[in-house]
Structures are given as C-alpha cells and as structure tokens.
Motif scaffolding. Sequence first.
Motif, PDB file in Angstrom:
ATOM      1  N   UNK A  49       0.836  -1.205   0.000  1.00 43.73           N
ATOM      2  CA  UNK A  49       0.000   0.000   0.000  1.00 43.73           C
ATOM      3  C   UNK A  49       0.871   1.255   0.000  1.00 43.73           C
ATOM      4  N   UNK A  50       1.958   1.244   0.778  1.00 43.05           N
ATOM      5  CA  UNK A  50       2.862   2.402   0.799  1.00 43.05           C
ATOM      6  C   UNK A  50       3.517   2.608  -0.561  1.00 43.05           C
ATOM      7  N   UNK A  51       3.913   1.517  -1.207  1.00 42.94           N
ATOM      8  CA  UNK A  51       4.530   1.621  -2.535  1.00 42.94           C
ATOM      9  C   UNK A  51       3.533   2.202  -3.529  1.00 42.94           C
ATOM     10  N   UNK A  52       2.298   1.726  -3.478  1.00 43.77           N
ATOM     11  CA  UNK A  52       1.279   2.261  -4.382  1.00 43.77           C
ATOM     12  C   UNK A  52       1.022   3.743  -4.124  1.00 43.77           C
ATOM     13  N   UNK A  53       1.047   4.147  -2.861  1.00 44.74           N
ATOM     14  CA  UNK A  53       0.876   5.565  -2.537  1.00 44.74           C
ATOM     15  C   UNK A  53       2.017   6.391  -3.133  1.00 44.74           C
ATOM     16  N   UNK A  54       3.226   5.878  -3.049  1.00 44.16           N
ATOM     17  CA  UNK A  54       4.382   6.594  -3.617  1.00 44.16           C
ATOM     18  C   UNK A  54       4.269   6.694  -5.133  1.00 44.16           C
ATOM     19  N   UNK A  55       3.832   5.607  -5.765  1.00 47.19           N
ATOM     20  CA  UNK A  55       3.655   5.625  -7.219  1.00 47.19           C
ATOM     21  C   UNK A  55       2.586   6.648  -7.599  1.00 47.19           C
ATOM     22  N   UNK A  56       1.479   6.629  -6.849  1.00 41.79           N
ATOM     23  CA  UNK A  56       0.411   7.600  -7.114  1.00 41.79           C
ATOM     24  C   UNK A  56       0.913   9.029  -6.922  1.00 41.79           C
ATOM     25  N   UNK A  57       1.756   9.235  -5.914  1.00 47.96           N
ATOM     26  CA  UNK A  57       2.288  10.572  -5.658  1.00 47.96           C
ATOM     27  C   UNK A  57       3.197  11.027  -6.802  1.00 47.96           C
ATOM     28  N   UNK A  58       3.869  10.116  -7.456  1.00 50.07           N
ATOM     29  CA  UNK A  58       4.737  10.456  -8.584  1.00 50.07           C
ATOM     30  C   UNK A  58       3.958  10.653  -9.879  1.00 50.07           C
ATOM     31  N   UNK A  59       2.765  10.115  -9.946  1.00 42.86           N
ATOM     32  CA  UNK A  59       1.982  10.163 -11.181  1.00 42.86           C
ATOM     33  C   UNK A  59       1.736  11.589 -11.655  1.00 42.86           C
ATOM     34  N   UNK A  60       1.307  12.471 -10.767  1.00 44.33           N
ATOM     35  CA  UNK A  60       1.022  13.861 -11.158  1.00 44.33           C
ATOM     36  C   UNK A  60       2.251  14.573 -11.683  1.00 44.33           C
ATOM     37  N   UNK A  61       3.347  14.625 -10.904  1.00 45.24           N
ATOM     38  CA  UNK A  61       4.553  15.296 -11.383  1.00 45.24           C
ATOM     39  C   UNK A  61       5.119  14.684 -12.667  1.00 45.24           C
ATOM     40  N   UNK A  62       5.070  13.355 -12.784  1.00 42.97           N
ATOM     41  CA  UNK A  62       5.574  12.721 -14.012  1.00 42.97           C
ATOM     42  C   UNK A  62       4.696  13.076 -15.208  1.00 42.97           C
ATOM     43  N   UNK A  63       3.400  13.117 -15.007  1.00 42.95           N
ATOM     44  CA  UNK A  63       2.491  13.502 -16.097  1.00 42.95           C
ATOM     45  C   UNK A  63       2.774  14.928 -16.538  1.00 42.95           C
ATOM     46  N   UNK A  64       3.006  15.812 -15.564  1.00 43.07           N
ATOM     47  CA  UNK A  64       3.335  17.199 -15.897  1.00 43.07           C
ATOM     48  C   UNK A  64       4.651  17.279 -16.658  1.00 43.07           C
ATOM     49  N   UNK A  65       5.634  16.497 -16.232  1.00 46.23           N
ATOM     50  CA  UNK A  65       6.929  16.488 -16.913  1.00 46.23           C
ATOM     51  C   UNK A  65       6.781  16.005 -18.346  1.00 46.23           C
ATOM     52  N   UNK A  66       6.045  14.903 -18.532  1.00 37.50           N
ATOM     53  CA  UNK A  66       5.830  14.380 -19.878  1.00 37.50           C
ATOM     54  C   UNK A  66       5.095  15.407 -20.733  1.00 37.50           C
ATOM     55  N   UNK A  67       4.078  16.055 -20.183  1.00 34.29           N
ATOM     56  CA  UNK A  67       3.331  17.073 -20.930  1.00 34.29           C
ATOM     57  C   UNK A  67       4.249  18.234 -21.288  1.00 34.29           C
ATOM     58  N   UNK A  68       5.102  18.638 -20.352  1.00 34.19           N
ATOM     59  CA  UNK A  68       6.045  19.719 -20.628  1.00 34.19           C
ATOM     60  C   UNK A  68       7.026  19.348 -21.723  1.00 34.19           C
ATOM     61  N   UNK A  69       7.545  18.126 -21.656  1.00 31.39           N
ATOM     62  CA  UNK A  69       8.460  17.659 -22.694  1.00 31.39           C
ATOM     63  C   UNK A  69       7.766  17.589 -24.045  1.00 31.39           C
ATOM     64  N   UNK A  70       6.516  17.166 -24.045  1.00 30.03           N
ATOM     65  CA  UNK A  70       5.752  17.097 -25.295  1.00 30.03           C
ATOM     66  C   UNK A  70       5.574  18.511 -25.871  1.00 30.03           C
TER      67      UNK A  70
END
Length: 99
Positions: free
Chosen positions: A64-85
Amino acid sequence: MLDRQDNDKQNALQVTEAANRAGAIVTDHIRSIIDQAEASAAEIRRAAEVEADAVRQRAAESAARILERIDALDGPLSELVAGLQREADSLTSDFDRSR
C-alpha cells in the motif's frame, strides 16, 4: 493335588491381573504422551498461523505504501511528460518555420 492346581490357577490369575494392570498403566501413559504431543502441535500450528497473518499484514501495508508513492509520482511525471511534449512540439514548429 487339587490345592496345587488351585494355587497354580490363583497364581496365573494374579499374574494375568498384574499384566492387565501394567498394560493399562502403560496404555494410559502412552495416551497422555500422545495427548500432550497433539496439544503441542496444535499450539505450534496456532502460533505459525498468527505469525503468517502478521507477515501478510506487513506485506500488504508495504504494498500500500509503494502504491501511494507511485500515485504521488503520477502527477509530477504527467506534468513532466506534458512539458516535454510541449517542448518537442515547439521545437518541431520552430524547425518547420525555419525551413
């Protein structure tokens, strides 16, 4: 002669009764050992089940903690990918205009 036969029968009866009593004592003792072993095995089984439940609980909590960390990274990673795009699109657009 009859007294001797009676005496031999009496002795044989006493030996048989003593053997039966000894057998009953041994049987009771063996039954007690078996009962103790079964109780000990049941306790070991219960302890193992409790320990296994605790291990499963800790594993579920870690997952559950690992999934929470992955979820926490999802937003910033999506923003990074969108910025790179956007950057890639901008570079492509700039390159197309310069031609």
